[in-house]
Motif scaffolding. Structure first.
Motif, PDB file in Angstrom:
ATOM      1  N   PRO A  62      27.036  24.767   1.346  1.00  0.00           N
ATOM      2  CA  PRO A  62      27.092  25.521   2.613  1.00  0.00           C
ATOM      3  C   PRO A  62      26.900  27.030   2.439  1.00  0.00           C
ATOM      4  O   PRO A  62      26.937  27.538   1.321  1.00  0.00           O
ATOM      5  CB  PRO A  62      28.500  25.213   3.118  1.00  0.00           C
ATOM      6  N   GLU A 183      28.550  38.680  -6.677  1.00  0.00           N
ATOM      7  CA  GLU A 183      28.834  38.084  -5.374  1.00  0.00           C
ATOM      8  C   GLU A 183      30.312  38.151  -5.012  1.00  0.00           C
ATOM      9  O   GLU A 183      31.176  38.268  -5.884  1.00  0.00           O
ATOM     10  CB  GLU A 183      28.396  36.613  -5.342  1.00  0.00           C
ATOM     11  N   MET A 230      30.021  25.599  -6.713  1.00  0.00           N
ATOM     12  CA  MET A 230      30.636  26.019  -7.964  1.00  0.00           C
ATOM     13  C   MET A 230      30.483  24.988  -9.076  1.00  0.00           C
ATOM     14  O   MET A 230      30.989  25.186 -10.173  1.00  0.00           O
ATOM     15  CB  MET A 230      32.131  26.303  -7.746  1.00  0.00           C
TER      16      MET A 230
END
Ligand code: TXA
Ligand code: MG
Length: 326
Positions: A62, A183, A230
């Protein structure tokens, strides 16, 4: 056929132009406080589909939606007291928080995960102005092909998407190098505790200092994947990385150094020092810039010196390990 990127400076006129394009379901590359993002309007299935296609990103992974303030987030997502407190303390800033969507939210289902939405307010006033002009949240994953190096400068975006067969014209709002270079930290509040799913410039200590309780599981909890992005190999340069190097061996072509170098460096080795004075935030700013530069020089193997595992060093090590994953 290919993607044509056009770099444009950021001013009132170009922000107007980009907000019109975005509302027309076009994509724009935006600078943020962390890295560059490939942005589209978060309520548009058409824009979100294009982002997934251009990045070649698996649809199960997502996207983060970017808002201009906490009230703007509250229009689309539920916030409990702990989540509100986190927003008040850490936003705008390099933090993404995973929230439950409101049932009537018209955020594209394609950018969320089981009715949750990752939200963030970037600490970049020009990009915040753009979001305000659109008056809609913008989804923006990092502006690079899936699994490749994250982009922190406009030239890297063009490099990352070269040879992409998709026919698109995309503006890059050019703000040179992004400040932080790594990030955002991604978190989810579970039972009032902060669960860190991806480290960034914020880390455990920042949350503890404000009295929050922490659990860290890097996105996997007893077979329940909390953060799909991840798991896989990520952030990979073309070059092979040899981590925790304390010397140069046969096969190395470059050294990504940190701090003082106490070993011999043969002449043919290209040296890039992330921070000669050992400043960890400087290393995070330089990390992807230097990896991009070494890749451009067709370096085959990079020896990477140990990076201290504190502060944003935890995020740097996380990215380096994932870059080496098979
Ligand atoms: O700093 C950043 O976060 C940059 C800038 C452009 O804002 N964006 C960024 O996006 O890094 P991306 O797509 O490259 O990484 C988003 C990460 C992924 O690991 C993804 O799996 C996770 O956040 N994520 C997004 N939405 C999620 C959700 N609803 N639940 C769990 N994890 C989510
Ligand atoms: Mg990314």
């Amino acid at each position: 056929m290919t993607i044509i990127f056009t770099k444009i400076p950021i001013n009132d006129d170009t922000l107007q132009l980009c907000s019109k394009s975005l509302l027309n379901n076009q994509l724009i590359c935006i600078p943020t406080d962390t890295v560059y993002g490939l942005a589209g309007v978060a309520t548009s299935d058409e824009a979100v589909k294009k982002i997934f296609a251009i990045k070649n990103r698996p649809t199960y992974n997502p996207l983060i939606a970017h808002f201009y303030d906490v009230d703007h987030i509250g229009e689309y997502c539920h916030l409990n007291d702990t989540e509100k407190k986190i927003c008040d303390i850490f936003m705008p800033g390099p933090l993404s928080l995973i929230l439950d969507k409101k049932p009537n939210s018209n955020l594209s289902k394609l950018c969320s995960n089981n009715n949750t939405q990752a939200v963030r307010i970037p600490n970049h006033h020009k990009t915040l102005s753009l979001i305000k002009m659109c008056n809609k949240p913008l989804v923006a994953p990092s502006a690079n092909i899936s699994n490749g190096l994250t982009t922190t400068s406009p030239w890297q975006i063009e490099e990352s998407f070269k040879n992409n067969p998709i026919d698109e014209q995309i503006y890059i709002l050019d703000d040179n190098e992004t400040k932080l270079g790594i990030e955002s930290c991604v978190i989810k509040v579970i039972d009032n505790k902060i669960n860190i799913l991806r480290h960034g410039s914020f880390n455990t200590n920042d949350f503890l200092q404000h009295g929050f309780e922490i659990t860290t599981n890097y996105g996997v909890e007893e077979n329940n994947i909390l953060s799909p992005g991840m798991l896989s190999k990520h952030y990979s340069p073309n070059a092979k990385l040899r981590l925790n190097a304390t010397n140069i061996i046969d096969g190395d072509h470059a050294l990504l150094a940190f701090g003082d170098i106490h070993f011999h460096i043969p002449n043919h080795i290209k040296v890039k020092n992330l921070s000669p004075n050992g400043i960890i935030s400087e290393a995070s700013h330089n990390l992807f810039n230097f990896l991009w530069e070494l890749d451009k020089n067709n370096i085959k193997q990079i020896a990477v010196m140990p990076i201290p595992n504190y502060g944003v060093g935890i995020a740097i090590n996380d990215r380096l390990y994932r870059a080496c994953a098979i």
